[in-house]
Design a protein around this motif. Sequence first.
Motif, PDB file in Angstrom:
ATOM      1  N   TRP A  41      74.413  52.067-121.482  1.00 52.06           N
ATOM      2  CA  TRP A  41      73.047  52.571-121.425  1.00 52.06           C
ATOM      3  C   TRP A  41      72.364  52.213-122.725  1.00 52.06           C
ATOM      4  O   TRP A  41      72.861  52.493-123.817  1.00 52.06           O
ATOM      5  CB  TRP A  41      73.045  54.084-121.209  1.00 52.06           C
ATOM      6  CG  TRP A  41      71.672  54.657-121.180  1.00 52.06           C
ATOM      7  CD1 TRP A  41      71.046  55.343-122.179  1.00 52.06           C
ATOM      8  CD2 TRP A  41      70.728  54.565-120.114  1.00 52.06           C
ATOM      9  NE1 TRP A  41      69.776  55.701-121.794  1.00 52.06           N
ATOM     10  CE2 TRP A  41      69.549  55.227-120.514  1.00 52.06           C
ATOM     11  CE3 TRP A  41      70.756  53.984-118.851  1.00 52.06           C
ATOM     12  CZ2 TRP A  41      68.422  55.323-119.709  1.00 52.06           C
ATOM     13  CZ3 TRP A  41      69.637  54.086-118.041  1.00 52.06           C
ATOM     14  CH2 TRP A  41      68.490  54.747-118.484  1.00 52.06           C
ATOM     15  N   THR A  42      71.208  51.547-122.625  1.00 50.30           N
ATOM     16  CA  THR A  42      70.422  51.192-123.807  1.00 50.30           C
ATOM     17  C   THR A  42      69.034  51.800-123.661  1.00 50.30           C
ATOM     18  O   THR A  42      68.716  52.402-122.647  1.00 50.30           O
ATOM     19  CB  THR A  42      70.300  49.657-123.955  1.00 50.30           C
ATOM     20  OG1 THR A  42      69.474  49.164-122.896  1.00 50.30           O
ATOM     21  CG2 THR A  42      71.654  48.977-123.922  1.00 50.30           C
ATOM     22  N   ARG A  43      68.217  51.612-124.653  1.00 49.91           N
ATOM     23  CA  ARG A  43      66.835  52.086-124.599  1.00 49.91           C
ATOM     24  C   ARG A  43      66.087  51.570-123.376  1.00 49.91           C
ATOM     25  O   ARG A  43      65.209  52.221-122.856  1.00 49.91           O
ATOM     26  CB  ARG A  43      66.080  51.584-125.830  1.00 49.91           C
ATOM     27  CG  ARG A  43      65.743  52.643-126.807  1.00 49.91           C
ATOM     28  CD  ARG A  43      64.947  52.024-127.883  1.00 49.91           C
ATOM     29  NE  ARG A  43      65.870  51.912-129.007  1.00 49.91           N
ATOM     30  CZ  ARG A  43      65.538  51.583-130.212  1.00 49.91           C
ATOM     31  NH1 ARG A  43      64.309  51.239-130.484  1.00 49.91           N
ATOM     32  NH2 ARG A  43      66.420  51.567-131.160  1.00 49.91           N
ATOM     33  N   ASP A  44      66.468  50.376-122.965  1.00 49.87           N
ATOM     34  CA  ASP A  44      65.779  49.724-121.848  1.00 49.87           C
ATOM     35  C   ASP A  44      66.446  49.995-120.503  1.00 49.87           C
ATOM     36  O   ASP A  44      66.061  49.409-119.500  1.00 49.87           O
ATOM     37  CB  ASP A  44      65.729  48.212-122.093  1.00 49.87           C
ATOM     38  CG  ASP A  44      64.963  47.879-123.363  1.00 49.87           C
ATOM     39  OD1 ASP A  44      63.958  48.560-123.647  1.00 49.87           O
ATOM     40  OD2 ASP A  44      65.376  46.952-124.075  1.00 49.87           O
ATOM     41  N   GLY A  45      67.459  50.849-120.487  1.00 46.50           N
ATOM     42  CA  GLY A  45      68.160  51.145-119.231  1.00 46.50           C
ATOM     43  C   GLY A  45      69.579  50.593-119.255  1.00 46.50           C
ATOM     44  O   GLY A  45      70.118  50.256-120.306  1.00 46.50           O
ATOM     45  N   TRP A  46      70.177  50.507-118.087  1.00 42.86           N
ATOM     46  CA  TRP A  46      71.542  50.022-117.976  1.00 42.86           C
ATOM     47  C   TRP A  46      71.610  48.526-118.212  1.00 42.86           C
ATOM     48  O   TRP A  46      70.777  47.770-117.708  1.00 42.86           O
ATOM     49  CB  TRP A  46      72.119  50.335-116.597  1.00 42.86           C
ATOM     50  CG  TRP A  46      72.421  51.783-116.426  1.00 42.86           C
ATOM     51  CD1 TRP A  46      71.675  52.699-115.743  1.00 42.86           C
ATOM     52  CD2 TRP A  46      73.542  52.485-116.966  1.00 42.86           C
ATOM     53  NE1 TRP A  46      72.262  53.931-115.821  1.00 42.86           N
ATOM     54  CE2 TRP A  46      73.412  53.835-116.569  1.00 42.86           C
ATOM     55  CE3 TRP A  46      74.628  52.124-117.749  1.00 42.86           C
ATOM     56  CZ2 TRP A  46      74.332  54.808-116.928  1.00 42.86           C
ATOM     57  CZ3 TRP A  46      75.542  53.084-118.096  1.00 42.86           C
ATOM     58  CH2 TRP A  46      75.391  54.408-117.697  1.00 42.86           C
ATOM     59  N   GLU A  47      72.614  48.113-118.975  1.00 38.88           N
ATOM     60  CA  GLU A  47      72.821  46.695-119.280  1.00 38.88           C
ATOM     61  C   GLU A  47      74.257  46.322-118.947  1.00 38.88           C
ATOM     62  O   GLU A  47      75.199  46.950-119.446  1.00 38.88           O
ATOM     63  CB  GLU A  47      72.542  46.450-120.765  1.00 38.88           C
ATOM     64  CG  GLU A  47      72.582  45.005-121.147  1.00 38.88           C
ATOM     65  CD  GLU A  47      72.177  44.812-122.599  1.00 38.88           C
ATOM     66  OE1 GLU A  47      73.018  44.296-123.356  1.00 38.88           O
ATOM     67  OE2 GLU A  47      71.054  45.192-122.966  1.00 38.88           O
ATOM     68  N   ASP A 105      70.979  41.982-111.933  1.00 38.02           N
ATOM     69  CA  ASP A 105      70.907  42.153-113.393  1.00 38.02           C
ATOM     70  C   ASP A 105      69.869  41.245-113.985  1.00 38.02           C
ATOM     71  O   ASP A 105      69.628  40.177-113.602  1.00 38.02           O
ATOM     72  CB  ASP A 105      72.264  41.851-114.029  1.00 38.02           C
ATOM     73  CG  ASP A 105      73.292  42.918-113.699  1.00 38.02           C
ATOM     74  OD1 ASP A 105      72.884  43.993-113.280  1.00 38.02           O
ATOM     75  OD2 ASP A 105      74.478  42.633-113.858  1.00 38.02           O
TER      76      ASP A 105
END
Length: 105
Positions: A41-47, A105
């Motif tokens: 989980w990152t600031r921009d969502g799931w990576e 993705d």
Amino acid sequence: MGDVGELKKKAKYWEKELENLEDIPTFVAEQVLEVQRVQSWTRDGWETSAYVLLLTSGGPTVTLEVPGGIIRGVWGSEKVEYPLSEEAKKKAEELDGYLAEVFGD
């Protein structure tokens, strides 16, 4: 129980399968038992950082990690990590691209 020699044979077999891979969707549908997504989980969502493909299960269990291009084998207490040849790595990168497309993705 297995041994390291058998695990290396299995890894080499899958490396050759990748080197000769022509039809990625068929390979995934017919050869891959399971696909796991490794995500954070990152600031921009799931990576998604990788996919782990289960190629065989039981004796032995063999997985392929893409895009890393590593085959891992486990049989009882024996474990092997087998880096792919350059040709097989190229196919693994194509496989990674296909999975990213399929999973959005």
